[in-house]
Design an enzyme around this catalytic site. Structure first.
Site, PDB file in Angstrom:
ATOM      1  N   SER A 240      -3.827   2.906 -10.818  1.00 46.29           N
ATOM      2  CA  SER A 240      -5.170   2.841 -10.243  1.00 46.29           C
ATOM      3  C   SER A 240      -6.193   3.193 -11.308  1.00 46.29           C
ATOM      4  O   SER A 240      -5.892   3.901 -12.285  1.00 46.29           O
ATOM      5  CB  SER A 240      -5.295   3.823  -9.075  1.00 46.29           C
ATOM      6  OG  SER A 240      -6.646   3.987  -8.671  1.00 46.29           O
TER       7      SER A 240
ATOM      8  N   TYR B  52      -5.096  12.130  -4.621  1.00 41.40           N
ATOM      9  CA  TYR B  52      -4.869  10.743  -5.010  1.00 41.40           C
ATOM     10  C   TYR B  52      -4.913  10.590  -6.524  1.00 41.40           C
ATOM     11  O   TYR B  52      -4.052   9.931  -7.132  1.00 41.40           O
ATOM     12  CB  TYR B  52      -5.915   9.832  -4.368  1.00 41.40           C
ATOM     13  CG  TYR B  52      -5.760   8.375  -4.717  1.00 41.40           C
ATOM     14  CD1 TYR B  52      -4.780   7.601  -4.122  1.00 41.40           C
ATOM     15  CD2 TYR B  52      -6.609   7.770  -5.646  1.00 41.40           C
ATOM     16  CE1 TYR B  52      -4.632   6.260  -4.447  1.00 41.40           C
ATOM     17  CE2 TYR B  52      -6.472   6.436  -5.970  1.00 41.40           C
ATOM     18  CZ  TYR B  52      -5.477   5.679  -5.375  1.00 41.40           C
ATOM     19  OH  TYR B  52      -5.333   4.349  -5.699  1.00 41.40           O
TER      20      TYR B  52
END
Length: 267
Positions: free
Chosen positions: A143, A156
């Site tokens: 990501s 996250y």
């Protein structure tokens, strides 16, 4: 002829969003696919959309036996496995440490890391023998948050840093027979959910009404990519003909976010 003609791939989180786009693209490039998703309905739907080329399997990437069952299905149905794509994930929607009760933070960490990190590790473990047989490859979904703060919350962000760590370590451990790489997508409209422990299991990025405007404001390319816009990088990394010398690499595709720096928004 596609770049993955004759190959077999196992893709996790394959029933929606980026995972579904990856299934569609891999099939278009000539691959046959086992689509693993925790929703039986989504797994059945992606199989129905590509009858003969895709087998849908309902399962949980955090469970050893479900990963092993998906690999066994690939071998039984298609006779081989060339690529494992670890794509299933959860997002914490920017949950801040200061605002999250300690017990919820602890449970949310365990839930999110189990999918985002352990799910990749267990999937690689289950697929490893089959990938060694074909001199295959692993492609994980990292990501933009693996490099930039503020894209997600602490949980996250830490999980995607861990995925990048897995890429380097596994690339070393599994060489020379198996290549290991990752793609770091940026913004996109998708239905990725959050941890139930944080009360985010029904929230999706697709519900953000201003996501297009945000992308135009912060990305030099000034558009919100669709999940399909990221799939080409996965295809290239999976392709023996086009990435034979590539391992331990994380491909960033962030719409130019990294080069924006402190300058004014484009426009």
């Amino acid at each position: 002829m596609g770049w993955l003609e004759g190959d077999v791939a196992l893709i996790t989180g394959a029933g929606s969003g980026l995972g579904r786009a990856l299934v569609d693209r891999f099939v278009a490039e000539g691959a046959r696919v086992v689509a693993l998703d925790r929703s039986a309905d989504r797994a059945a739907a992606v199989q129905a959309a590509h009858e003969g080329s895709v087998v849908g399997v309902a399962g949980d990437v955090t469970v050893v036996e479900d990963n092993e069952r998906a690999v066994a299905r690939a071998l039984a149905q298609f006779g081989r496995l060339d690529t494992f794509v670890g794509n299933a994930g959860l997002y914490d929607y920017g949950a801040r440490v200061a605002d999250t009760p300690a017990e919820a933070l602890s449970r949310g960490f365990d839930e999110l890391f189990a999918v985002n990190v352990k799910g990749c590790l267990l999937g690689v473990k289950a697929a490893l023998d089959a990938l060694v047989e074909t001199s295959g490859s692993v492609v994980l979904t990292a990501s933009l948050a693996a490099r930039s703060a503020g894209i997600g919350g602490a949980v996250y962000t830490a999980s995607k840093h861990a995925v990048v760590g897995l890429v380097g370590q596994l690339a070393l451990e599994l060489a020379p027979r198996v290549r290991v790489n990752a793609v770091s997508p940026g913004f996109m409209r998708t239905d990725i959910r959050g941890p139930r422990a944080l009360g985010l299991d029904d929230r999706t990025l697709a519900s953000f009404p201003d996501l297009d405007e945000l992308a135009r404001a912060v990305l030099p390319l000034q558009f919100l990519p669709d999940p399909a816009d990221y799939t080409g990088h996965y295809v290239q990394l999976a392709s023996r003909a086009n990435a034979a010398a590539t391992t331990g690499v994380v491909v960033d595709c962030d719409g130019g976010f990294a080069v924006r720096g402190m300058g004014p928004p484009p426009g």
